[in-house]
Write a protein that holds these residues in place. Sequence first.
Motif, PDB file in Angstrom:
ATOM      1  N   GLU A 169      24.898  29.349  47.951  1.00 15.69           N
ATOM      2  CA  GLU A 169      26.331  29.457  48.363  1.00 15.69           C
ATOM      3  C   GLU A 169      27.134  28.337  47.744  1.00 15.69           C
ATOM      4  O   GLU A 169      27.472  27.675  48.515  1.00 15.69           O
ATOM      5  N   PRO A 170      26.954  28.342  46.483  1.00 17.65           N
ATOM      6  CA  PRO A 170      27.634  27.142  45.859  1.00 17.65           C
ATOM      7  C   PRO A 170      29.354  26.972  45.995  1.00 17.65           C
ATOM      8  O   PRO A 170      29.993  25.920  45.827  1.00 17.65           O
ATOM      9  N   ARG A 179      37.052  27.030  43.888  1.00 18.49           N
ATOM     10  CA  ARG A 179      36.134  28.084  43.528  1.00 18.49           C
ATOM     11  C   ARG A 179      36.243  28.792  42.402  1.00 18.49           C
ATOM     12  O   ARG A 179      35.234  29.054  41.453  1.00 18.49           O
ATOM     13  N   GLU A 180      37.615  28.884  41.854  1.00 20.87           N
ATOM     14  CA  GLU A 180      37.600  29.496  40.473  1.00 20.87           C
ATOM     15  C   GLU A 180      37.009  28.605  39.347  1.00 20.87           C
ATOM     16  O   GLU A 180      36.487  29.189  38.310  1.00 20.87           O
ATOM     17  N   GLU A 206      33.771  37.838  46.542  1.00 20.24           N
ATOM     18  CA  GLU A 206      34.744  37.314  45.541  1.00 20.24           C
ATOM     19  C   GLU A 206      33.995  35.925  44.996  1.00 20.24           C
ATOM     20  O   GLU A 206      34.673  35.348  44.081  1.00 20.24           O
ATOM     21  N   GLU A 207      32.976  35.700  45.677  1.00 24.50           N
ATOM     22  CA  GLU A 207      32.438  34.376  44.940  1.00 24.50           C
ATOM     23  C   GLU A 207      31.285  34.837  44.103  1.00 24.50           C
ATOM     24  O   GLU A 207      30.474  33.739  43.513  1.00 24.50           O
ATOM     25  N   GLY A 253      35.864  41.861  35.493  1.00 26.32           N
ATOM     26  CA  GLY A 253      34.392  41.334  35.688  1.00 26.32           C
ATOM     27  C   GLY A 253      34.172  40.861  37.048  1.00 26.32           C
ATOM     28  O   GLY A 253      32.907  40.960  37.557  1.00 26.32           O
ATOM     29  N   ARG A 254      35.273  40.519  38.135  1.00 25.25           N
ATOM     30  CA  ARG A 254      35.032  40.033  39.189  1.00 25.25           C
ATOM     31  C   ARG A 254      35.212  41.259  40.086  1.00 25.25           C
ATOM     32  O   ARG A 254      35.823  42.116  40.037  1.00 25.25           O
ATOM     33  N   TRP A 255      34.426  41.125  41.364  1.00 24.82           N
ATOM     34  CA  TRP A 255      34.460  41.918  42.407  1.00 24.82           C
ATOM     35  C   TRP A 255      35.317  41.602  43.531  1.00 24.82           C
ATOM     36  O   TRP A 255      35.319  40.412  43.801  1.00 24.82           O
ATOM     37  N   SER A 256      36.015  42.371  44.282  1.00 29.45           N
ATOM     38  CA  SER A 256      36.634  42.015  45.465  1.00 29.45           C
ATOM     39  C   SER A 256      36.347  43.099  46.524  1.00 29.45           C
ATOM     40  O   SER A 256      35.943  44.468  46.341  1.00 29.45           O
ATOM     41  N   ALA A 257      36.538  42.839  47.691  1.00 30.12           N
ATOM     42  CA  ALA A 257      36.317  43.812  49.037  1.00 30.12           C
ATOM     43  C   ALA A 257      37.311  43.787  49.897  1.00 30.12           C
ATOM     44  O   ALA A 257      38.010  42.680  50.256  1.00 30.12           O
ATOM     45  N   ARG A 258      37.577  44.890  50.459  1.00 31.72           N
ATOM     46  CA  ARG A 258      38.394  44.975  51.416  1.00 31.72           C
ATOM     47  C   ARG A 258      38.171  46.143  52.391  1.00 31.72           C
ATOM     48  O   ARG A 258      37.378  47.036  51.954  1.00 31.72           O
TER      49      ARG A 258
END
Length: 263
Positions: A169-170, A179-180, A206-207, A253-258
Motif C-alpha cells: 500500500e505505497p 500519489r501521482e 486508482e492506486e 493505462g490507469r484504472w478507475s472504479a465507481r
Amino acid sequence: MSAPILRTDSVSVVRSGRALIADVSVSIEPGQHWVFLGPNGAGKSTLLGLLGAHTHPTTGTVEVLGHRLGRVDMRALRSSIGHVNPRHPLDYPLRVREVVLTGQPGTVDLPPRWTPDPEHLERAAALIDAFGMTARAEARWDTLSQGERGRALIARALMPEPRLLLLDEPATGLDLTAREQLLIALDQVRRDHPTLASVLVTHHIEEIPASTTHAILLRDGRVLAQGAAESVLSTDNVSECFAHPIRITRDGGRWSARTAMPV
Ligand SMILES: Nc1ncnc2c1ncn2[C@@H]1O[C@H](COP(=O)(O)OP(=O)(O)OP(=O)(O)O)[C@@H](O)[C@H]1O
C-alpha cells in the motif's frame, strides 16, 4: 522461459484455526508487475508476508528467488528483496540520503561501523535524483511529507539492486499530487529495470500503476481471479471481489472504479 522470481503452490496460512489465505498458487516471472487487490482483511498483506520471506506457510510451498522457504536463511533471503513499507519504523531523524543508504545493509538505522563504499554513495545519489529528491537529500526524515517519504523508501528499496520489489500500500495517506508522482516514479523504475519483478498491494483501484501487467483478486483469503491485469480487473470480477456493483474503466493505462448505477 526464465525461472520464476516467486512461486507458491497451494499455499495456506492458518492462524487460531482460521485460514487467512487458502490454496494460493501463483508464479511471478522477471519483468512482471503484479497487483494484489481485495477488500480489507482479504489476506493481501498475509500473502505479501510470505513472498517477502517474513512468514512461513502452514501448508503448501513458497519459492522466493529460487529458494524454498523452510530450507533457507530467511534473513539472508530478505536482503535480496526490496520491500517498501510505508510504516517504515524509523526511530530517529536520519537524513534522506542516509535513509536511502540504509537500503544497502537492509537496516532501519545506519549500522554503527558500516561505511558506505563510494559506489554506494553514487548509487544513492542517482536514485535520489531519479525520484526527484535531490533538493531534499539532506532534509531530516521528520520534516518530509508523506509523498517525499514514499519516494525515498522506494529509492531505499532499490539500493541493493533487488530482482524483486514488494510494495505494501505505497500510496496510503498521499494526496493527489503525491500519489501521482509516486505512480509515475514506479512506472519509470519498471522501465529502467526491465528484469525487475514487483508486487504491489492495494485496496484502491486508482492506486494501480499503468505499468501493472498482472493481477490477483483476493477475497476471504482465496483467489477469485488471477492473470493478465487487463482481463482480471474487469467490472464483473472487481464487483464480485468487493461485493458491490462497481464499474471499472481504463484510461491511459490507469484504472478507475465507481458504483454501477442501475439504468
Ligand atoms: N496473526 C494473526 N492471527 C489471527 N488473525 C490474523 C493474524 N494476522 C492477520 N489476521 C487476520 O487475517 C485477515 C487477513 O489479514 P491481512 O492483513 O492479510 O488482510 P489485508 O487484505 O492485507 O487487509 P487490509 O486491506 O485491511 O490491510 C484479517 O481478518 C486479519 O484480521
